[in-house]
Design a protein around this motif. Sequence first.
Motif, PDB file in Angstrom:
ATOM      1  N   TYR A 239       0.815  -1.214   0.000  1.00 15.69           N
ATOM      2  CA  TYR A 239       0.000   0.000   0.000  1.00 15.69           C
ATOM      3  C   TYR A 239       0.842   1.255   0.000  1.00 15.69           C
ATOM      4  O   TYR A 239       0.570   2.192  -0.742  1.00 15.69           O
ATOM      5  CB  TYR A 239      -0.955   0.000   1.193  1.00 15.69           C
ATOM      6  CG  TYR A 239      -2.075  -0.962   0.998  1.00 15.69           C
ATOM      7  CD1 TYR A 239      -3.240  -0.584   0.354  1.00 15.69           C
ATOM      8  CD2 TYR A 239      -1.961  -2.278   1.422  1.00 15.69           C
ATOM      9  CE1 TYR A 239      -4.261  -1.479   0.138  1.00 15.69           C
ATOM     10  CE2 TYR A 239      -2.970  -3.187   1.218  1.00 15.69           C
ATOM     11  CZ  TYR A 239      -4.120  -2.771   0.581  1.00 15.69           C
ATOM     12  OH  TYR A 239      -5.117  -3.670   0.360  1.00 15.69           O
TER      13      TYR A 239
ATOM     14  N   ILE B 283      -7.620  -1.352   5.912  1.00 15.93           N
ATOM     15  CA  ILE B 283      -7.562  -0.990   4.496  1.00 15.93           C
ATOM     16  C   ILE B 283      -8.873  -0.364   4.049  1.00 15.93           C
ATOM     17  O   ILE B 283      -8.903   0.533   3.219  1.00 15.93           O
ATOM     18  CB  ILE B 283      -7.239  -2.259   3.671  1.00 15.93           C
ATOM     19  CG1 ILE B 283      -5.811  -2.688   3.940  1.00 15.93           C
ATOM     20  CG2 ILE B 283      -7.428  -2.025   2.199  1.00 15.93           C
ATOM     21  CD1 ILE B 283      -4.819  -1.567   3.888  1.00 15.93           C
TER      22      ILE B 283
ATOM     23  N   GLY C  79      -6.603   3.200   4.938  1.00 16.59           N
ATOM     24  CA  GLY C  79      -6.409   2.536   3.654  1.00 16.59           C
ATOM     25  C   GLY C  79      -6.698   3.464   2.495  1.00 16.59           C
ATOM     26  O   GLY C  79      -5.993   3.436   1.480  1.00 16.59           O
TER      27      GLY C  79
ATOM     28  N   HIS D  60      -4.224   4.417  -0.488  1.00 14.10           N
ATOM     29  CA  HIS D  60      -4.612   4.246  -1.890  1.00 14.10           C
ATOM     30  C   HIS D  60      -4.378   5.526  -2.667  1.00 14.10           C
ATOM     31  O   HIS D  60      -3.854   5.517  -3.784  1.00 14.10           O
ATOM     32  CB  HIS D  60      -6.083   3.863  -1.978  1.00 14.10           C
ATOM     33  CG  HIS D  60      -6.309   2.389  -2.017  1.00 14.10           C
ATOM     34  ND1 HIS D  60      -5.721   1.589  -2.966  1.00 14.10           N
ATOM     35  CD2 HIS D  60      -7.041   1.571  -1.249  1.00 14.10           C
ATOM     36  CE1 HIS D  60      -6.087   0.346  -2.759  1.00 14.10           C
ATOM     37  NE2 HIS D  60      -6.885   0.301  -1.716  1.00 14.10           N
TER      38      HIS D  60
ATOM     39  N   ARG E 132      -1.041  -6.290  -1.754  1.00 15.12           N
ATOM     40  CA  ARG E 132      -2.378  -5.841  -1.360  1.00 15.12           C
ATOM     41  C   ARG E 132      -3.395  -6.979  -1.336  1.00 15.12           C
ATOM     42  O   ARG E 132      -4.568  -6.753  -1.516  1.00 15.12           O
ATOM     43  CB  ARG E 132      -2.870  -4.733  -2.303  1.00 15.12           C
ATOM     44  CG  ARG E 132      -2.018  -3.472  -2.270  1.00 15.12           C
ATOM     45  CD  ARG E 132      -2.576  -2.408  -3.143  1.00 15.12           C
ATOM     46  NE  ARG E 132      -2.506  -2.752  -4.538  1.00 15.12           N
ATOM     47  CZ  ARG E 132      -1.383  -2.726  -5.257  1.00 15.12           C
ATOM     48  NH1 ARG E 132      -0.262  -2.357  -4.691  1.00 15.12           N
ATOM     49  NH2 ARG E 132      -1.408  -3.054  -6.510  1.00 15.12           N
TER      50      ARG E 132
END
Lengths: 296, 362
Positions: free
Chosen positions: B83, B207, B212, B216, B284
Amino acid sequence: MNGGLSTFLQILLRSLETGGVYALAALAIIIVLRTSSVAHFAQGTMSMFSTYVVATLCAKRGWPLLQSLCVGVLAAVAMAFFVDFFIIRRAKKATAVGKEIITLGLIMVFLGLAPMVFGVDPLLMPKAIPRGGDFKFLGASLSHNALLNISIGLLFMSLLFFILQKTKIGLAVRVTASNEPIARLMGVSTRNITLLAWIVAGILGLLSGVMIAPATTVSTVLMNPVQLNALFACVLGGFQTFYGPVVGAYIIGIGRNLLMYYVSSEWGEQILYVLLLAFLLIRPNGLIGRRFVKKV
Amino acid sequence: MKNFELTKLGVQSVQQPDLVKASNPLYRFYKNANVRFIFFGALLCLIPYLKDLGILNSGMIITLGGAIIYAIAALGLNLLLGYAGLVSLGVAGFIGLGAYVTAYFTNDLSITFWIAALSSIILATLIGLLVGLVSLRVSGLYLAISTLCVSEILLKTFESFDMITGGMTGKRASYPTFFAAALTREGTFILLVILLVLMMMLTRNLIKGSFGRALHAMRGSEVAAQAMGVNLLKYRLLAFALSTAYAALAGALYVVFIRSAYPTTWTITLSLNILAVVVIGGFRSIYGTVLGSLIVFVVPDLLLKKLPVIGEIPGLAYIFSGVMIVIVIMFYPAGLIKLFSDARDLALRPFSRKNKERKAVS
């Protein structure tokens, strides 16, 4: 007091040898990093492998050092060619981190291959000047072999810097290092330059390996401290110039030996590492590094 | 008809919310990720019983338990590597730290396992925060080098600080207690599985949450993420601290499951193996990490060593992991977990084409 001074001088001279080894390894890492933007973590392991070739020929076959060294150079060139031509160049889609991970994978490959090819027993590497006398300087002594190592290291580095600064190939390397796409547009064959950088790195690694090997035995962990100190030399000197890591390597070589003698022989290296981490707080970009400005 | 035109335009599948299915509580239960994790854990819990049936021997149980422990550490590394795109080479050092602190607390100070594990996690996280603060301000490469150095410092400490770590002779520990009941090896194995499932759930929740989403966004574009108010340093630091916490938990579990710890375990090769777990399993991917752990830590032990001729080679496991890393990064960057969905697509391809033709006719 005089005894103290000569001890200090002795340590300093010895450090020139270790510092030179670190400098060669650091130069190898920075050349690859700057031209192909790959953090070459496998540098140490690949040097270990080519040093093993030399040591095997010397110790098991009884070849003279010079001839084995030539074969070792060939092996180093072949490995560098293989890695760049068949792996790094094909991994175009991979990101910078992806390529970093590839070199980490290569560590495991060579680490696994070494005992398979050369056997599990550690080997002894002969010195270039086995029974030479000592060179005396103000009460400090240095073996002729160490003197040879220091001079070869300095010679190679000055040759490399001469090529980098004064020749057309050197210009091509510097252009590739500063901006790869533009260099390609300007007609520089960046692929060949990158390949050349890998090969030079392989040879530098072999030299550093052969120089450090007589001090210990040739085993799979031979180059681990060299690789670690070389990486730290790059951090200390900054990743932006070619000479920064070399300066960093000599500082680390001297600092390490001084700490190990005057502070603690057991914890000296660890203290040095902690000091280096602390140094990152003060100058995150290294001694000679410039601040890296990212553009959108 | 409209659907057909879209497929012609290259729009692969226009998924329409299946309201009938979504309203079915059983279907929702089946699709719930946490429920699936628990099912997965229940399957893993069957492994000790396979030993009673004579299918596995106790050596295999230890290998599988090790794979589960390293999967926990790899889950943390996947947060960081998958990530946040940062490489840590100090995972082994932090696992070792967790192991020694737990062993010292439970064995020498007779504190219960849970408090010992918790304190080892807190200690490792604090060290991780410190290292991260120093190195994350510049670029990702600095974290890799700093963690490499920290793991060297830790390794040296494990070797020399023998008052606590036992030095080269190693440190002993015993199976943990669970509500005053001392667990056996099989019981500890089930404890490992429970903690793996909990960590899988925690990872998924992290996530799916704001953490998360921030990671991202950073992966898409650091500049865009910054413009939207994501503090890069904060989230990178958080990801790194979490990965050290996972590693310390793995270490705590390691020492009570294996019941001993030697400095030779916590070298760079273990860090590289855990990196291999993440890369081979799939960035991931939570199940991918577990799959990767099985491939890296179980396949060489249970399969490769049994092969004729090449099984004798001493460095075979390293070569296997290393070659897998290179191949996966070059040709299959989504990791081997994608094999499952790729295989499914391949198997279902004839049917889906038929479907399209039928639609085209109508």
